[in-house]
Write a protein that holds these residues in place. Structure first.
Motif, PDB file in Angstrom:
ATOM      1  N   UNK A 101       9.811 -75.302 -30.371  1.00 59.23           N
ATOM      2  CA  UNK A 101      10.875 -74.652 -29.206  1.00 59.23           C
ATOM      3  C   UNK A 101      10.615 -75.235 -27.477  1.00 59.23           C
ATOM      4  N   UNK A 102       9.517 -75.717 -27.376  1.00 61.73           N
ATOM      5  CA  UNK A 102       9.773 -75.974 -25.745  1.00 61.73           C
ATOM      6  C   UNK A 102      10.344 -77.248 -25.683  1.00 61.73           C
ATOM      7  N   UNK A 103      10.259 -78.139 -26.462  1.00 60.52           N
ATOM      8  CA  UNK A 103      10.675 -79.361 -26.841  1.00 60.52           C
ATOM      9  C   UNK A 103      11.798 -79.119 -26.985  1.00 60.52           C
ATOM     10  N   UNK A 104      13.028 -78.230 -27.521  1.00 61.40           N
ATOM     11  CA  UNK A 104      14.521 -77.513 -27.504  1.00 61.40           C
ATOM     12  C   UNK A 104      14.402 -77.413 -26.394  1.00 61.40           C
ATOM     13  N   UNK A 105      13.872 -76.904 -26.022  1.00 58.27           N
ATOM     14  CA  UNK A 105      14.557 -75.924 -24.795  1.00 58.27           C
ATOM     15  C   UNK A 105      14.166 -77.377 -23.012  1.00 58.27           C
ATOM     16  N   UNK A 106      12.980 -78.786 -23.341  1.00 57.06           N
ATOM     17  CA  UNK A 106      13.795 -79.665 -22.072  1.00 57.06           C
ATOM     18  C   UNK A 106      15.191 -80.163 -23.105  1.00 57.06           C
ATOM     19  N   UNK A 107      15.201 -80.408 -24.166  1.00 51.20           N
ATOM     20  CA  UNK A 107      16.424 -80.896 -24.246  1.00 51.20           C
ATOM     21  C   UNK A 107      17.165 -80.257 -24.278  1.00 51.20           C
ATOM     22  N   UNK A 108      17.516 -79.293 -24.221  1.00 47.22           N
ATOM     23  CA  UNK A 108      18.654 -77.990 -23.524  1.00 47.22           C
ATOM     24  C   UNK A 108      18.976 -78.286 -22.201  1.00 47.22           C
ATOM     25  N   UNK A 109      18.069 -78.524 -21.544  1.00 49.79           N
ATOM     26  CA  UNK A 109      17.793 -79.167 -19.487  1.00 49.79           C
ATOM     27  C   UNK A 109      18.286 -80.039 -19.477  1.00 49.79           C
ATOM     28  N   UNK A 110      17.921 -81.195 -20.705  1.00 51.54           N
ATOM     29  CA  UNK A 110      19.035 -82.911 -20.284  1.00 51.54           C
ATOM     30  C   UNK A 110      20.304 -82.634 -20.506  1.00 51.54           C
ATOM     31  N   UNK A 111      20.564 -81.818 -21.864  1.00 52.09           N
ATOM     32  CA  UNK A 111      21.577 -81.882 -22.300  1.00 52.09           C
ATOM     33  C   UNK A 111      22.702 -81.932 -21.537  1.00 52.09           C
ATOM     34  N   UNK A 112      22.445 -79.643 -20.356  1.00 48.37           N
ATOM     35  CA  UNK A 112      22.671 -79.229 -20.029  1.00 48.37           C
ATOM     36  C   UNK A 112      22.936 -80.136 -17.936  1.00 48.37           C
ATOM     37  N   UNK A 113      22.345 -81.482 -17.896  1.00 43.35           N
ATOM     38  CA  UNK A 113      22.634 -82.108 -17.231  1.00 43.35           C
ATOM     39  C   UNK A 113      23.490 -82.716 -17.362  1.00 43.35           C
ATOM     40  N   UNK A 114      23.823 -83.793 -18.131  1.00 43.93           N
ATOM     41  CA  UNK A 114      23.983 -84.698 -18.822  1.00 43.93           C
ATOM     42  C   UNK A 114      26.217 -84.414 -19.023  1.00 43.93           C
ATOM     43  N   UNK A 115      26.006 -83.140 -19.776  1.00 38.88           N
ATOM     44  CA  UNK A 115      27.084 -82.571 -19.673  1.00 38.88           C
ATOM     45  C   UNK A 115      27.406 -82.203 -18.870  1.00 38.88           C
ATOM     46  N   UNK A 116      27.073 -81.811 -17.393  1.00 38.38           N
ATOM     47  CA  UNK A 116      27.254 -80.975 -16.308  1.00 38.38           C
ATOM     48  C   UNK A 116      28.283 -82.310 -15.772  1.00 38.38           C
ATOM     49  N   UNK A 117      27.608 -83.389 -15.552  1.00 44.84           N
ATOM     50  CA  UNK A 117      28.532 -84.927 -15.074  1.00 44.84           C
ATOM     51  C   UNK A 117      29.302 -85.141 -15.885  1.00 44.84           C
ATOM     52  N   UNK A 118      29.550 -84.884 -17.071  1.00 43.31           N
ATOM     53  CA  UNK A 118      30.904 -84.877 -17.972  1.00 43.31           C
ATOM     54  C   UNK A 118      31.829 -84.461 -17.243  1.00 43.31           C
ATOM     55  N   UNK A 119      31.580 -82.919 -17.338  1.00 47.74           N
ATOM     56  CA  UNK A 119      32.781 -82.386 -17.157  1.00 47.74           C
ATOM     57  C   UNK A 119      32.909 -82.954 -15.628  1.00 47.74           C
ATOM     58  N   UNK A 120      32.150 -82.705 -14.929  1.00 51.59           N
ATOM     59  CA  UNK A 120      32.235 -83.086 -13.762  1.00 51.59           C
ATOM     60  C   UNK A 120      33.688 -84.270 -13.341  1.00 51.59           C
ATOM     61  N   UNK A 121      33.231 -85.396 -14.010  1.00 48.55           N
ATOM     62  CA  UNK A 121      34.146 -86.786 -14.611  1.00 48.55           C
ATOM     63  C   UNK A 121      35.515 -86.919 -15.090  1.00 48.55           C
ATOM     64  N   UNK A 122      35.894 -85.503 -15.833  1.00 49.71           N
ATOM     65  CA  UNK A 122      37.002 -85.317 -16.057  1.00 49.71           C
ATOM     66  C   UNK A 122      37.568 -83.946 -15.792  1.00 49.71           C
ATOM     67  N   UNK A 123      37.387 -83.238 -15.244  1.00 49.19           N
ATOM     68  CA  UNK A 123      37.914 -82.968 -15.139  1.00 49.19           C
ATOM     69  C   UNK A 123      38.432 -82.090 -13.368  1.00 49.19           C
ATOM     70  N   UNK A 124      37.744 -83.156 -12.850  1.00 52.92           N
ATOM     71  CA  UNK A 124      37.528 -82.731 -11.363  1.00 52.92           C
ATOM     72  C   UNK A 124      38.784 -84.097 -10.474  1.00 52.92           C
ATOM     73  N   UNK A 125      39.565 -83.417  -9.747  1.00 52.04           N
ATOM     74  CA  UNK A 125      40.499 -83.971  -9.794  1.00 52.04           C
ATOM     75  C   UNK A 125      40.358 -85.960  -9.075  1.00 52.04           C
TER      76      UNK A 125
END
Length: 303
Positions: free
Chosen positions: A275-299
């Motif tokens: 479960x704790x390893x899953x939470x670390x993975x969630x943090x990593x996914x959140x960081x990477x997905x945030x960068x993807x969203x910024x790259x594609x959704x920001x003018x």
């Protein structure tokens, strides 16, 4: 101190100077600042039809500010807002175990985890919206209704991009735009439509929506499977204790009898680590997905 001859004489020149002054700051902040500046200047120009762009810029320079002053104001305001909204950082931990289990008290962890679970629903909606809109736009292109439908689809897609941006910012902590890209309402409507269709951000948003379906399925599957597996390991000793494991295969662990008392603490420990390893993975996914969203959704005008 900016003097009158230092000021740009046209609104596009003012915006370009502001864009240059915002170099190095967050692109989402730059998009918001550029929108506010263009909206304010063009509103002032429309309210004073007898004045030129240079006269309007000179008149508002004292109240609104020169481009470099506006950039400094936005930077300072953003810094204060982010400081006020940012959750207190967890205390530093030097040990390996402290860093590993420290994710449990990080609020961003649970925002990222909830986003992974929510992404199945939002990803399905975005994917359905994009595929249906593109298909109908192409299918109706031969009819007179096709062009208005395509314009409505693209316009609504850009609005949905702002909605997704708010979700990403709240849950993942990635700064996203709070304003759309400005559309000059003084331009002929054909030019405004053409600018909307030729804006790379429009098609970046469509691509993001199409990618959200497989990403949402993957996020949800990984999160639910790992959390369920960890919870199962934790619950196994208790299930055996209360006699609920009559149908559990005696060789569940492959080489030990799960009814052995010494395996119970090991099972609980494995579940907690998963479960704790899953939470670390969630943090990593959140960081990477945030960068993807910024790259594609920001003018790209803000970069």
């Amino acid at each position: 101190m900016n003097t009158a001859h230092d000021l740009p004489t046209t609104i596009p020149a003012y915006l370009e100077r502001l864009r240059q002054s915002l170099q190095g700051c967050d692109p989402a902040l730059a998009q918001d600042a550029l929108y506010d500046a263009e909206d304010y200047l063009r509103s002032e120009l429309a309210a004073n039809p007898g004045k030129s762009e240079a006269d309007v810029i000179a008149a508002v320079a004292g109240s609104y500010g020169a481009p470099d002053e506006v950039a400094d104001i936005y930077r300072d305001t953003e810094a204060r807002v982010q400081t006020a909204l940012r959750a207190p950082p967890p205390p530093p931990r030097k040990s390996v175990l402290g860093r590993f289990f420290g994710v449990l008290v990080d609020p961003h962890t649970y925002g990222s985890l909830f986003y992974m679970l929510l992404a199945l629903a939002t990803g399905t909606f975005y994917f359905t919206w994009a595929v249906t809109g593109l298909s109908l736009s192409l299918g109706l292109a031969i009819l007179i209704i096709g062009i208005p439908f395509a314009i409505l689809f693209i316009g609504a897609t850009r609005v949905l991009a702002l909605v997704e941006g708010r979700i990403v910012e709240v849950m993942l902590g990635e700064r996203m735009p709070r304003r759309p890209v400005y559309t000059d309402r003084s331009l002929p409507w054909l030019q405004r439509i053409g600018a909307m269709f030729t804006d790379p951000r429009t098609w970046g948003t469509v691509g993001y929506f199409l990618a959200m379906q497989p990403l949402g399925v993957a996020y949800f599957a990984v999160a639910v499977t790992t959390l369920a597996l960890g919870a199962g390991f934790i619950a196994l000793p208790f299930a055996h204790w209360f006699g609920f494991d009559a149908n559990i295969d005696i060789e569940l662990f492959g080489f030990v009898d799960p009814s052995s008392p010494w395996i119970w603490p090991l099972s609980i420990a494995v579940g907690i680590v998963l479960i704790v390893a899953m939470l670390h993975l969630a943090r990593l996914v959140g960081y990477l997905h945030g960068k993807l969203a910024k790259a594609l959704l920001v003018s790209n005008r803000a970069w």
